[in-house]
Design a protein around this motif. Structure first.
Motif: not given
Length: 315
Positions: A109-113
């Protein structure tokens, strides 16, 4: 391995200061080196030599006192470049109440996946780091240090990074786990990724790294390829099949004719790691076989061959 630089360090110096701003210690002193794309690079040195400080400077977690660092052509303090980097610290601190799946989902989630990407990537990585599937849905507080290390590596790879920084990646792993970790790192090289490893286990570093740098008191002492650094130019080593005493006498005479002498005659040996790994693999392939010391009785159906005897019987 490409000659395209991924990391360029020029005259890097890092001082730690006390409350009054006075220099307390110099952790890194005028360090300069270049690490190329697709290279597995080993950063070695005793405790306090500046390895972890250098890692943190590469990530932009610390500010350099002097010098410059360029990663992917951008300054190390440029935060956006971190989306292309994976980092495994020496000690991983996770939310212990989360499961392995939930941990990787969190970092995804932190990488916007997307949700679908996170699920597929998490399962792929858990399989890649060889974490037993029955632990995928258990909370991390139930994990051993070796299992936590595997989750740490999976977390470092969640964003499919181009540059992977690993601080003591084999720490806490048994010989089987260390071998699997080395295979994973070699796989990253085959994918064209650049890997930088800090470590103390020199046999592991020697087996997987293309080049190494040795730091001492924050200064670069050695830099180069293994085939250049480890060759002893003052001696020549010959490896032959088994020789009779008569043949050895002829060899000694021939060497003496040219002013050389035989200093040592030995037989090649495997490392303890090789013996341990091979024994475990053979035990998995042939369950029920075990070694019984000479003179002791054995139960019906058990094989008392030593590993050497068993090997010769199979040929």
């Amino acid at each position: 391995m490409s000659s395209e630089p991924v990391i360029e360090i020029r005259n890097l110096t890092k001082d730690y200061r006390d409350f009054w701003g006075r220099r307390k210690t110099r952790a890194v002193n005028s360090l300069s080196l270049t690490i190329n794309k697709g290279e597995v690079f080993g950063l070695l040195g005793p405790n306090g030599s500046g390895k972890t400080t250098t890692m943190k400077l590469l990530l932009g977690l610390l500010f350099p006192t002097e010098g410059d660092i360029s990663i992917f052509g951008e300054p190390a303090l440029e935060v956006k470049k971190n989306s292309r980097i994976g980092y495994l610290p020496e000690e991983s601190y996770f939310y212990r109440f989360l499961t392995a799946r939930e941990t990787l989902d969190f970092y995804g989630k932190l990488f916007g996946m997307s949700k679908k990407e996170r699920k597929e990537r998490s399962e792929q990585l858990l399989d890649q780091v060889k974490l037993n599937p029955r632990f995928w849905n258990r909370q991390l507080k139930e994990y051993s240090k070796g299992m936590t290390r595997r989750i740490g590596l999976a977390q470092a790879l969640i964003n499919d990074p181009e540059l992977v920084l690993l601080d003591e990646p084999t720490s806490g792993l048994d010989p089987i786990g260390r071998q699997e970790m080395k295979e994973i790192i070699q796989g990253l090289r085959e994918q064209g990724k650049t890997v930088v490893i800090c470590g103390h286990l020199l046999p592991d570093i020697e087996e997987i790294c293309d080049r190494i740098a040795i730091l001492y008191s924050g200064e670069l002492k050695v830099l180069g390829r293994f085939d250049e650094l480890l060759v002893s130019q003052g001696e020549t080593q010959l490896l032959t099949s088994s020789l009779s005493e008569e043949a050895m006498a002829d060899v000694r005479a021939a060497l003496a004719k040219h002013g050389a002498e035989v200093r040592e005659v030995t037989h090649p040996t495997n490392s303890l790691d090789d013996l341990f790994v091979n024994t475990v693999k053979e035990s998995q392939a042939r369950p029920g076989r075990r070694f019984v010391p000479s003179g002791q009785s054995q139960s019906s159906g058990e094989t008392g061959d030593s590993p050497a005897t068993a090997s010769s019987n199979d040929e």
